[in-house]
Design a protein around this motif. Structure first.
Motif, PDB file in Angstrom:
ATOM      1  N   ALA A 269       0.704  -1.391  -0.093  1.00  0.00           N
ATOM      2  CA  ALA A 269      -0.020   0.015   0.033  1.00  0.00           C
ATOM      3  C   ALA A 269       0.862   1.239  -0.043  1.00  0.00           C
ATOM      4  O   ALA A 269       0.815   2.350  -0.656  1.00  0.00           O
ATOM      5  CB  ALA A 269      -0.836  -0.063   1.089  1.00  0.00           C
ATOM      6  N   ARG A 270       1.930   1.202   0.675  1.00  0.00           N
ATOM      7  CA  ARG A 270       2.736   2.430   0.786  1.00  0.00           C
ATOM      8  C   ARG A 270       3.494   2.551  -0.470  1.00  0.00           C
ATOM      9  O   ARG A 270       3.782   3.695  -0.957  1.00  0.00           O
ATOM     10  CB  ARG A 270       3.931   2.155   1.895  1.00  0.00           C
ATOM     11  CG  ARG A 270       3.308   2.279   3.493  1.00  0.00           C
ATOM     12  CD  ARG A 270       4.588   2.718   4.135  1.00  0.00           C
ATOM     13  NE  ARG A 270       5.364   1.358   4.472  1.00  0.00           N
ATOM     14  CZ  ARG A 270       5.085   0.396   5.340  1.00  0.00           C
ATOM     15  NH1 ARG A 270       3.802   0.459   6.268  1.00  0.00           N
ATOM     16  NH2 ARG A 270       6.003  -0.540   4.983  1.00  0.00           N
TER      17      ARG A 270
ATOM     18  N   GLN B   4       1.067   4.278  -2.587  1.00  0.00           N
ATOM     19  CA  GLN B   4       1.053   5.553  -2.393  1.00  0.00           C
ATOM     20  C   GLN B   4       2.465   6.678  -2.815  1.00  0.00           C
ATOM     21  O   GLN B   4       2.296   7.547  -3.258  1.00  0.00           O
ATOM     22  CB  GLN B   4       1.159   5.945  -0.852  1.00  0.00           C
ATOM     23  CG  GLN B   4      -0.233   5.562  -0.458  1.00  0.00           C
ATOM     24  CD  GLN B   4      -0.243   5.537   1.273  1.00  0.00           C
ATOM     25  OE1 GLN B   4       0.831   5.849   1.847  1.00  0.00           O
ATOM     26  NE2 GLN B   4      -1.233   4.751   1.973  1.00  0.00           N
ATOM     27  N   ALA B   5       3.513   5.774  -2.935  1.00  0.00           N
ATOM     28  CA  ALA B   5       4.528   6.654  -3.426  1.00  0.00           C
ATOM     29  C   ALA B   5       4.623   6.647  -5.102  1.00  0.00           C
ATOM     30  O   ALA B   5       5.131   7.764  -5.553  1.00  0.00           O
ATOM     31  CB  ALA B   5       6.058   5.781  -3.246  1.00  0.00           C
TER      32      ALA B   5
ATOM     33  N   ASN C 108       1.533   6.839  -6.578  1.00  0.00           N
ATOM     34  CA  ASN C 108       0.839   7.954  -6.943  1.00  0.00           C
ATOM     35  C   ASN C 108       1.588   9.659  -6.668  1.00  0.00           C
ATOM     36  O   ASN C 108       1.293  10.583  -7.383  1.00  0.00           O
ATOM     37  CB  ASN C 108      -0.478   7.991  -6.034  1.00  0.00           C
ATOM     38  CG  ASN C 108      -1.483   8.909  -6.155  1.00  0.00           C
ATOM     39  OD1 ASN C 108      -2.081   8.973  -7.346  1.00  0.00           O
ATOM     40  ND2 ASN C 108      -1.653   9.885  -5.144  1.00  0.00           N
ATOM     41  N   ALA C 109       2.324   9.694  -5.742  1.00  0.00           N
ATOM     42  CA  ALA C 109       3.063  10.791  -5.447  1.00  0.00           C
ATOM     43  C   ALA C 109       4.157  11.107  -6.460  1.00  0.00           C
ATOM     44  O   ALA C 109       4.002  12.355  -6.557  1.00  0.00           O
ATOM     45  CB  ALA C 109       3.894  10.765  -3.963  1.00  0.00           C
TER      46      ALA C 109
ATOM     47  N   GLU D 235       1.878  12.671  -9.168  1.00  0.00           N
ATOM     48  CA  GLU D 235       1.484  14.303  -8.632  1.00  0.00           C
ATOM     49  C   GLU D 235       2.554  15.199  -8.971  1.00  0.00           C
ATOM     50  O   GLU D 235       2.629  16.122  -9.281  1.00  0.00           O
ATOM     51  CB  GLU D 235       1.033  14.197  -7.444  1.00  0.00           C
ATOM     52  CG  GLU D 235      -0.179  13.598  -7.054  1.00  0.00           C
ATOM     53  CD  GLU D 235      -1.330  14.192  -8.046  1.00  0.00           C
ATOM     54  OE1 GLU D 235      -1.569  15.504  -7.854  1.00  0.00           O
ATOM     55  OE2 GLU D 235      -2.399  13.283  -8.366  1.00  0.00           O
TER      56      GLU D 235
ATOM     57  N   GLU E 198       1.075   1.710 -13.101  1.00  0.00           N
ATOM     58  CA  GLU E 198      -0.095   2.161 -12.484  1.00  0.00           C
ATOM     59  C   GLU E 198      -1.333   1.137 -12.990  1.00  0.00           C
ATOM     60  O   GLU E 198      -2.188   0.949 -11.982  1.00  0.00           O
ATOM     61  CB  GLU E 198      -0.418   3.613 -13.130  1.00  0.00           C
ATOM     62  CG  GLU E 198      -1.877   4.121 -12.515  1.00  0.00           C
ATOM     63  CD  GLU E 198      -2.356   5.149 -13.306  1.00  0.00           C
ATOM     64  OE1 GLU E 198      -2.631   6.354 -12.675  1.00  0.00           O
ATOM     65  OE2 GLU E 198      -2.431   5.195 -14.606  1.00  0.00           O
TER      66      GLU E 198
END
Length: 369
Positions: free
Chosen positions: A198-199, A202-203, A205-206, A209, A252
């Motif tokens: 999960a982390r 998130q990385a 997705n960051a 961004e 992704e």
């Protein structure tokens, strides 16, 4: 001819009523089994013929009949929890193989010209649907799995994902965005639990961004008329950082559809661990096949394929060369001089395809009857 007792070895003797000559019968089964065992030892051992006393030519002549035996794995309907499937190329042909994900035993194989959907469907038709299929994610194998095994989950080989990312970004990316994304991909094989996965998401997705503006950059043909892509571009523009976009959107997509971390699903791991890569197949069966062909370099093409079939069969769950010999003797018929070459027709199992028909339609699409 009538029976006339037995010889000292206990074999039946016969006598002709007309000329009164007697003759005995000779059982070649034991001799043929011994020769087949010697043939397989020579074929599969790491250093062939180094300890053999007879000459290589005499040995090849003595076991030449073994090339006509056609090993095959009979479908048993056993459901395997995890299955690994992949293809390896040799001498212009592709051998698709499926192995058990837990112990590496060979379950089935299929010859083809390339890794297409039809070839994988012929391979999967020989097996019962497993819970998880570990593969490299090529379109042919994914489409065949969806059609033959609709309820089977897909686990993408993480090593192949890293290789694909490295192919897009190179081993030493020039841009900072590429270096960051490659660093994320390199950590895939170090993830062992759901929280870390999960982390990782998130990385990823960051990262998007931070660099989404760069991914959206376009290069217009009117600004670069000398670029070769300007002459082939139909829209008048192209993505400036196309390899970077391809690497990111692959990661992704795999993360969203659940094929990247399928091996962490609690419903699948309740019965035992699920492999996250196909190293057992790549470094086990495929590597051993290549080593065997190197040890026996110079074999004719038909013998190369038959050698690969014997290697796959001897690494199955219950190999029994004597059974293959018995089946061959039962189905054999008188051979003519033009039948001296071994018959290399691929056996059709289940809803598999005929090898000769498949070869003609895939490798020579314009061939006529």
């Amino acid at each position: 001819m009538r029976k006339n007792g037995h010889d000292r070895m206990g074999r039946q003797r016969w006598q002709c009523d007309g000329c009164r000559l007697t003759a005995g019968t000779r059982n070649n089964t034991k001799r043929r089994r011994t020769q087949l065992a010697q043939f397989l030892d020579w074929l599969l051992e790491a250093a062939p013929q180094r300890k053999r006393t007879e000459s290589a030519r005499n040995f090849r002549k003595r076991v030449d009949w073994c090339w006509r035996l056609k090993p095959r794995i009979e479908p048993d309907g056993v459901v395997h929890r995890t299955v690994m499937a992949d293809g390896t190329y040799m001498n212009g042909w592709c051998l698709l193989a499926a192995v058990d994900g837990e112990d590496g035993e060979v379950l089935a194989w299929q010859w083809c010209a390339r890794e297409s959907t039809a070839a994988y469907k012929a391979l999967f038709a020989q097996l019962a649907p497993p819970d998880v299929l570990v593969c490299d994610g090529m379109k042919g194998i994914l489409k065949a799995c969806a059609q033959i095994w609709p309820g089977t989950r897909i686990q993408r080989c993480l090593v192949h994902v890293q290789r694909d990312t490295r192919a897009d970004l190179t081993s030493r990316p020039r841009l900072q965005a590429g270096r960051d994304l490659k660093r994320l991909a390199d950590t895939l094989t170090r993830i062992h639990d759901a929280d870390t996965a999960a982390r990782w998401g998130q990385a990823l997705n960051a990262w998007h961004e931070r660099w989404k503006g760069m991914l959206a950059e376009r290069t217009y043909a009117k600004d670069h008329p000398d670029d070769p892509r300007a002459a082939t571009s139909t829209s008048g523009w192209w993505w400036t950082h196309l390899p970077l976009r391809r690497a990111y959107f692959r990661l992704e997509r795999l993360f969203k559809d659940g094929t990247l971390f399928c091996f962490l699903d609690p419903t699948l791991t309740a019965q035992g661990p699920v492999p996250r890569d196909s190293n057992r197949l790549e470094g086990g069966l495929n590597a051993a096949l290549k080593r065997m062909l190197v040890n026996h370099r110079g074999l004719p093409e038909a013998h190369m394929r038959r050698a690969c079939e014997w290697h796959c069969y001897m690494n199955s769950a219950k190999p029994d060369p004597a059974r293959i010999l018995k089946q061959h003797d039962r189905q054999s018929k008188p051979r003519t001089d033009q039948d001296n070459e071994p018959d290399m027709t691929q056996p059709t199992l289940g809803t598999g395809i005929d090898w000769n028909e498949f070869h003609a339609s895939t490798r020579y699409p314009n061939a006529t009857e």
